[in-house]
Scaffold this active site. Structure first.
Site, PDB file in Angstrom:
ATOM      1  N   GLU A  65       0.851  -1.406  -0.082  1.00 54.74           N
ATOM      2  CA  GLU A  65      -0.062   0.043  -0.152  1.00 54.74           C
ATOM      3  C   GLU A  65       0.864   1.338   0.221  1.00 54.74           C
ATOM      4  OE1 GLU A  65      -0.593  -2.400   1.972  1.00 54.74           O
ATOM      5  OE2 GLU A  65      -2.623  -3.410   1.840  1.00 54.74           O
ATOM      6  N   HIS A 134     -10.627  -5.225  10.672  1.00 58.37           N
ATOM      7  CA  HIS A 134     -11.290  -5.126   9.459  1.00 58.37           C
ATOM      8  C   HIS A 134     -12.627  -4.820   9.558  1.00 58.37           C
ATOM      9  CE1 HIS A 134      -7.840  -8.163   8.906  1.00 58.37           C
ATOM     10  NE2 HIS A 134      -8.208  -8.202   7.604  1.00 58.37           N
TER      11      HIS A 134
END
Lengths: 339, 329
Positions: A65, A134
């Site tokens: 990322e 998450h």
């Protein structure tokens, strides 16, 4: 009514359609991220794009990322209009420098001479027992830091218009879509998010909130999934003879304080619903926006229904205990009236 | 290929300009900071990282670049900016926090941005890597010419972001070159203490790309290695990695007492100062006369003086302008 006016889309489909339409007219737009190619995005928002545009413009990335968000900054400064996906907003921890120190600041550091026209799409929200890494929203984290616009649609119509607006914006836009609104069958979906979406391309103004239900007794202000909880609570309250107004923020940066203030000035009462953590975040900002402007409009102390200041727990009963829901909003009203 | 006579004159000129610039900044930096040193005082407040000694890397690489090529630099960016052709007047003004600075005073010395020559910085270690790789991607996707070079220090290779960007550049075969300036010190921590391998060019094997290490802070060898890497990138043959042994003749920042350096290390480095070495070599090789080099030095000094004068005489940034240019106009 033509046939197209009856068409309903999920947010995932609306995002993909907006992206495809923009890519057809603007060769500078491309998409990169993890699993956004043949898989079509874990949350479906790039489905069908690689088939039309190919792997050059729909780029699956390594699990890197920092590199690919940083690369998007460099490509944007060089004239491209990248759309990048951070699969879960929770993953910001491995790449935040690229986001808040590069993407958000390079326009300022260059005195406006470098533009960074990119969209960072990222999934938010819990409610399906995915655990504490998450399931977060982190609206306040992103909205707090200057230099990036932040939007969060609650339905497919807004999702498409915001997506197109974000791709055309010359500043970086963080596009936060809620997993529970996305229309992915396997996640469970809020039905109210799947609405009529025009086929043609259109934009929604970034920085403009919407009164999605008119009322006169209390303003319930929220974003994303919270809007649907607010609408359900408003129905319950209506049965009790209480008229609740619901404000969908749509954008967090810029924040449409005028619409919030006008609503509270009318109703005199404010409940903020936020799936992000309670403290130092969105709910406090909304309340401050009202009270520092004119505290006299309030007939009672404002309330907030937000995620408590704990990591998001896994066990279903624990997570559901912590999440905002319509009952908690109704309870907040009851407490407000009792006070 | 050795640098041509013209290349050598350009390289020497930019090395001297950079050194004179840093000397001028160093002197002015202490104005208003004595007797008690307070970083916030004086015409140049804040941290200051000077590049004395590291000039060969900047000129050896940038000799092969044009304004359309992209460079990302670090918290120590002056030599690279000068070699890339960043406007010296506006850069000086930026370092002084003046309205006429590159960003009107919003960035400062660690955030030198000049869109006219595609130059950008990040003050965070290794974080210029991603944007440079992205610029290289942009050129490849648009079929436009131009390569991207990321300058980093030897400490940057231990950042995760460095590895991520190297892999991304290699897996996408981008026109990108990473140049590591190995000045042996990450502030006070030595390379030996912090890195598992002595030669960071060896790390190129992890990405299946060429890697080369240049010893001795030698502008000629740097020029040659950078020329090969940049030509390779321009030809569409993918990224390269270069590590250069260079010397940090200044402290990490102005005011750094450098107590961590072994005794005598600094003196030995000054004896290897690359500027007098290059001057002697050019004369020895018959590439320049004493008079020519004297003239280059005088011109460099005059150029720096003019930039400093411009900065000093420019208006301060208007305080309320701090609230502008957050978003694109």
């Amino acid at each position: 009514m033509t046939k197209s006016n009856e068409r309903k889309l999920t947010i995932a489909r609306a995002m993909a359609e907006a992206t495809a339409q923009e890519m057809r007219i603007d060769p500078k737009v491309f998409v990169m991220g993890e699993d956004i190619g043949p898989l079509g995005g874990v949350y479906g928002n790039t489905r069908g794009l690689i088939e039309e545009f190919g792997a050059e413009r729909i780029r699956d990335t390594p699990i890197s990322e920092t590199a690919f968000i940083g690369a998007a900054v460099g490509a944007a400064q060089d004239g491209m209009r990248p759309v990048v996906e951070l699969m879960f907003v929770d993953f910001f921890g491995v790449c935040f420098d690229a986001i808040y120190n590069l993407m958000a600041k390079n326009t300022y550091f260059s005195g406006g001479k470098f533009k960074v026209p990119m969209v960072l799409m990222t999934s938010t929200g819990g409610g399906y027992s995915d655990g504490g890494q998450h399931s977060q929203c982190l609206y306040g984290t992103f909205a707090h830091l200057p230099g990036m616009k932040v939007v969060a649609p609650s339905n497919a119509y807004d999702a498409k218009g915001l997506m197109t607006a974000a791709m055309r914006d010359d500043s970086p836009v963080v596009y936060m879509y809620h997993k529970g609104l996305q229309g992915m069958g396997w996640l469970g979906t809020e039905a109210g998010a799947t609405v009529h979406v025009p086929e043609e391309s259109y934009t929604l103004e970034i920085g403009k909130a919407k009164v999605v239900r008119e009322g006169k007794d209390v303003s319930i202000v929220s974003v994303g999934m919270g809007v649907h909880n607010a609408l359900k609570a408003a129905k319950t309250l209506e049965a009790q003879g209480v008229s609740a107004e619901v404000v969908d923020l749509v954008s967090l940066v810029p924040l449409d304080r005028e619409t919030i203030r006008a609503s509270v000035a009318k109703t005199g009462r404010l409940i903020v619903v936020d799936e992000d953590y309670m403290s130092y975040g969105l709910s406090g900002e909304i309340i401050a926006s009202v009270t520092e402007h004119d505290i006299s409009v309030l007939k009672s102390a404002p309330k907030r229904v937000a995620f408590p200041d704990v990591p998001i727990p896994f066990a279903r009963v624990m997570e559901q205990f912590c999440l905002p829901n319509p009952d908690k909003i109704v309870a907040a009203w009851d407490e407000m009236k009792a006070a | 290929m050795s640098p041509t006579r013209e290349d050598q004159h350009w390289m020497y000129c930019n090395m001297v300009t950079s050194r004179r610039f840093e000397e001028a900044i160093a002197k002015i930096y202490f104005e208003g900071k004595s007797p008690a040193f307070n970083m916030a005082n004086g015409p140049i407040p804040g941290e200051m990282h000077l590049s004395d000694g590291q000039e060969p890397v900047a000129v050896g690489v940038c000799a092969h670049l044009t304004p359309e090529d992209v460079v990302t630099a670090t918290h120590r960016p002056h030599h690279q900016a000068i070699a890339k052709g960043v406007d010296l007047d506006k850069m000086a003004a930026e370092i002084f926090g003046k309205a006429t600075g590159l960003s009107g005073g919003r960035g400062g010395h660690m955030h030198i941005f000049d869109a006219d020559v595609n130059f950008a910085c990040s003050g965070i270690i290794a974080q210029g890597m991603g944007p440079a790789v992205g610029a290289a991607l942009s050129r490849k996707m648009q079929g436009k010419s131009g390569v991207a070079v990321a300058f980093v220090g030897e400490g940057a290779v231990n950042q995760g972001g460095w590895h991520e960007a190297m892999n991304l550049a290699a897996v996408w075969n981008l026109p990108f070159v990473c140049v590591i300036e190995d000045n042996a010190w990450g502030i006070s921590v030595s390379k030996e203490t912090s890195s598992a391998v002595a030669n960071n060019a060896d790390r190129a094997a992890a990405y299946g790309i060429p890697g080369k290490r240049i010893e001795g802070n030698d502008p000629y060898a740097i020029h040659e290695a950078a020329g090969e890497a940049i030509a390779r990138a321009r030809a569409g043959n993918g990224p390269s990695l270069i590590e250069v042994e260079t010397y940090r003749l200044a402290g990490h920042f102005m005011g750094d007492a450098e107590g961590y350096r072994p005794e005598g290390e600094k003196d030995a480095l000054f004896e290897k100062d690359p500027i007098p070495k290059m001057r002697a070599r050019m004369i020895g090789d018959g590439m320049a006369s004493e008079e020519e080099l004297d003239r280059i030095e005088a011109e460099a000094a005059a150029r720096v003086d003019a930039a400093i004068k411009f900065a000093r005489e420019s208006d301060d940034a208007a305080p309320e302008d701090a609230l502008t240019r957050v978003f694109a106009a």
